[in-house]
Design a protein around this motif. Structure first.
Motif, PDB file in Angstrom:
ATOM      1  N   UNK A  88      -9.117  -3.535  -0.393  1.00  0.00           N
ATOM      2  CA  UNK A  88      -8.227  -4.444   0.317  1.00  0.00           C
ATOM      3  C   UNK A  88      -7.004  -4.720  -0.550  1.00  0.00           C
ATOM      4  N   UNK A  89      -5.828  -4.757   0.047  1.00  0.00           N
ATOM      5  CA  UNK A  89      -4.595  -5.040  -0.692  1.00  0.00           C
ATOM      6  C   UNK A  89      -3.890  -6.225  -0.041  1.00  0.00           C
ATOM      7  N   UNK A  90      -3.455  -7.168  -0.880  1.00  0.00           N
ATOM      8  CA  UNK A  90      -2.717  -8.331  -0.376  1.00  0.00           C
ATOM      9  C   UNK A  90      -1.720  -8.766  -1.438  1.00  0.00           C
ATOM     10  N   UNK A 142      -7.330   8.272  -1.820  1.00  0.00           N
ATOM     11  CA  UNK A 142      -7.695   7.256  -0.829  1.00  0.00           C
ATOM     12  C   UNK A 142      -6.923   7.425   0.478  1.00  0.00           C
ATOM     13  N   UNK A 143      -7.617   7.234   1.570  1.00  0.00           N
ATOM     14  CA  UNK A 143      -7.012   7.228   2.899  1.00  0.00           C
ATOM     15  C   UNK A 143      -6.463   5.835   3.175  1.00  0.00           C
ATOM     16  N   UNK A 144      -5.224   5.747   3.615  1.00  0.00           N
ATOM     17  CA  UNK A 144      -4.603   4.454   3.928  1.00  0.00           C
ATOM     18  C   UNK A 144      -4.647   4.221   5.434  1.00  0.00           C
ATOM     19  N   UNK A 145      -5.249   3.102   5.836  1.00  0.00           N
ATOM     20  CA  UNK A 145      -5.399   2.784   7.258  1.00  0.00           C
ATOM     21  C   UNK A 145      -4.707   1.456   7.542  1.00  0.00           C
ATOM     22  N   UNK A 146      -3.569   1.508   8.208  1.00  0.00           N
ATOM     23  CA  UNK A 146      -2.774   0.302   8.445  1.00  0.00           C
ATOM     24  C   UNK A 146      -3.469  -0.688   9.353  1.00  0.00           C
ATOM     25  N   UNK A 168       0.833  -1.200   0.000  1.00  0.00           N
ATOM     26  CA  UNK A 168       0.000   0.000   0.000  1.00  0.00           C
ATOM     27  C   UNK A 168       0.873   1.257   0.000  1.00  0.00           C
ATOM     28  N   UNK A 169       1.890   1.276   0.826  1.00  0.00           N
ATOM     29  CA  UNK A 169       2.772   2.449   0.871  1.00  0.00           C
ATOM     30  C   UNK A 169       3.442   2.676  -0.481  1.00  0.00           C
TER      31      UNK A 169
END
Length: 245
Positions: free
Chosen positions: A208-210, A159-163, A147-148
């Motif tokens: 979702x990211x994977x 988009x807001x990234x929420x760890x 994501x980073x």
């Protein structure tokens, strides 16, 4: 060295040796290898499995839909198949303490059809979490590293990234060797939404990211938890899709 360190970012852009064919000078994966091993391919929009010519969805997803099986993901996009050379590079990224691979792999995710489009339409980006014990063992969550890297390479995304929007509870065994039914049993109740972020997720399009999707059970379990917390829609972007369904 931190991925935010200026020297690290400069090093990421310097030529070296292609880690697939050995060509020099090259970026970590040369253009020739990327073209050869990551050609655009039609994929099922529900599970990202490769499609035969003329098909809109794979047979397994059509059968599941006809049977009324639950699907919590709105869409799933995968950049490549989980095969040579990507399986080896993912292993280095995920298991051998080489988080620097997040940059080249994120580039691959953005170049494939649908990747940049998903990034442009989502409101929130959430990594699939790992357990606390696995995080302590690796020192990082590979999904959050992706994501980073995606955000660095697409700085115009809103988009807001929420760890920590999702928390993984329990210590289910590795999913890779297990059949789909056992995967589903293992993952029931494995994800919860962090109370601190519930308001931020409400009525949003969550991405979702994977790194890898095998049967989609992990992504669907994570999506279910997000929808239960009030998310309006959940899609997923992954680097690789296995041939297993």
């Amino acid at each position: 060295m931190s991925g935010k360190h200026p020297l690290y970012q400069i090093m990421q852009r310097l030529p070296g040796t292609c880690q697939v064919c050995g060509r020099w000078p090259s970026m970590p994966v040369c253009t020739t290898c990327e073209t050869r091993h990551a050609p655009p391919a039609p994929r099922c929009p529900t599970c990202a499995r490769r499609l035969p010519p003329g098909s809109a969805h794979c047979g397994a997803c059509l059968t599941q839909s006809a049977g009324g099986g639950p699907t919590y993901l709105h869409a799933l996009v995968a950049a490549v198949d989980y095969a040579y050379p990507w399986d080896g590079l993912i292993a280095r990224f995920k298991f051998r303490g080489e988080p620097g691979w997040a940059g080249p792999l994120a580039t691959l995710m953005l170049r494939q059809p649908g990747g940049r489009e998903l990034l442009g339409t989502c409101d929130v980006m959430v990594p699939v979490p790992v357990t606390a014990s696995r995080l302590a063992e690796r020192g990082y969550n590979q999904s959050w590293e992706l994501i980073k890297a995606l955000r660095r390479q697409a700085p115009d995304t809103r988009a807001l990234a929420l760890a920590d929007a999702l928390v993984r509870i329990g210590n289910a065994p590795d999913q890779h060797p297990l059949p789909r039914e056992q995967r589903l049993r293992n993952l029931q109740g494995s994800f919860v939404t962090h109370p601190q972020h519930v308001a931020r997720l409400r009525k949003t399009h969550v991405l979702l990211v994977d790194d890898v999707s095998t049967t989609g059970t992990t992504l669907n379990a994570a999506a279910q938890a997000l929808l239960q917390a009030g998310a309006g829609r959940v899609s997923a972007l992954v680097l690789a899709r296995t041939s297993v369904h």
